[in-house]
Design an enzyme around this catalytic site. Structure first.
Site, PDB file in Angstrom:
ATOM      1  N   GLY A  17       0.784  -1.231   0.000  1.00  0.00           N
ATOM      2  CA  GLY A  17       0.000   0.000   0.000  1.00  0.00           C
ATOM      3  C   GLY A  17       0.813   1.277   0.000  1.00  0.00           C
ATOM      4  N   VAL A  53       4.062  -2.532  15.445  1.00  0.00           N
ATOM      5  CA  VAL A  53       4.047  -1.242  16.148  1.00  0.00           C
ATOM      6  C   VAL A  53       3.219  -1.272  17.420  1.00  0.00           C
ATOM      7  CG1 VAL A  53       4.497   0.095  14.051  1.00  0.00           C
ATOM      8  CG2 VAL A  53       2.114  -0.319  14.771  1.00  0.00           C
ATOM      9  N   TYR A 144     -11.532   5.388  14.328  1.00  0.00           N
ATOM     10  CA  TYR A 144     -10.494   5.667  13.322  1.00  0.00           C
ATOM     11  C   TYR A 144     -10.249   7.169  13.254  1.00  0.00           C
ATOM     12  CZ  TYR A 144      -8.087   6.036   8.856  1.00  0.00           C
ATOM     13  OH  TYR A 144      -7.176   6.340   7.873  1.00  0.00           O
TER      14      TYR A 144
END
Length: 266
Positions: A17, A53, A144
């Site tokens: 991506g 992460v 989000y």
């Protein structure tokens, strides 16, 4: 050990991506690039370092490895992220924590480690891949939006802290980009009948826009331009039409802006 004279970048979420496009663009321009991701990417010329992460030890080890090999760190691109969708009241605690942990805390962990390196060397840039959802709150993707809004504010505050040491920060706010992020979104339509079908309709509308959005390479080109600039802007919105939306955000009263979003997605 790699060449210490070459500008060095670390890109998180770089196996596919937007992150992969950024890594490729920097590599093509002669940068030394390290790709951090849970799975190895497809470009042989990029050293891939495994990194999750959401795990502090993984972040610290990966960045230490990159800096040890390169001897310097000119640029960190915090790109790793994921998305969930659904009504807040029906979102599980696990999914809510995952959304914030990966998108926001993942960036915080990477930036915190990079900051110590860049402060000591007296230079560096940290670019956060954010979203227009940070300033245009999306219904049924509220967490989000919150993760990206938090990223924007974190970048601004971190930039103030690090400015005396020659370290700059910037958020790049993207809108719709054509990647497999769309198909990877973790969706729940629980309660859709209660909301009159709005959950499914809203998310489907957003996904249609994403599939017709800009290419990852367009986003990567903007990140590359910023990486080469002497001075970073605090925020950069990519695309003329998206910049117009950013202007409307600044001039429209909040209640009016929210009513427009409600009309589109509510």
């Amino acid at each position: 050990r790699y060449g210490m004279s070459r500008k060095t970048a670390v890109v998180t979420g770089a196996s596919r991506g937007i992150g992969l496009a950024i890594a490729r663009r920097l590599l093509a321009a002669g940068w030394q690039v390290f790709g951090l991701s849970r799975s190895e990417g497809p470009v042989e010329e990029i050293p891939w370092i495994p990194c999750d992460v959401s795990v502090p030890e993984s972040v610290n080890q990966a960045l230490e490895s990159a800096c040890m090999q390169a001897g310097r760190l000119d640029l960190l691109v915090c790109n790793a992220g994921m998305g969930i969708s659904g009504a807040v009241e029906f979102t599980s605690e696990e999914d809510a924590e995952l959304q914030i942990d990966v998108n926001l805390m993942g960036a915080v962990r990477c930036a915190r480690k990079a900051a110590s390196v860049m402060r000591k060397q007296g230079f560096g840039k940290i670019i956060f891949i954010s979203s227009l959802a940070a300033i245009f709150p999306l219904p049924f993707q509220s967490l989000y939006s919150a993760s990206k809004a938090g990223m924007n504010v974190f970048s601004d505050a971190l930039g103030i802290e690090l400015r005396p040491f020659g370290v700059q920060t910037c958020t790049v706010m993207l809108n719709d980009v054509r990647t497999d992020f769309t198909d990877s979104r973790k969706k729940t339509e629980t309660g859709d009948s209660i909301y009159g079908g709005a959950i499914r309709a809203s998310v489907e509308k957003m996904e249609r826009s994403e599939r017709n959005g800009m290419t990852p390479e367009r986003a990567a080109e903007e990140v590359y331009r910023l990486a080469e600039k002497k001075k970073l802007p605090a925020h950069r919105i990519v695309g003329a039409s998206n910049q117009l939306l950013g202007l409307l955000y600044r001039i429209l009263p909040t209640d009016l802006m929210l009513s427009v979003i409600r009309g589109i997605y509510g």
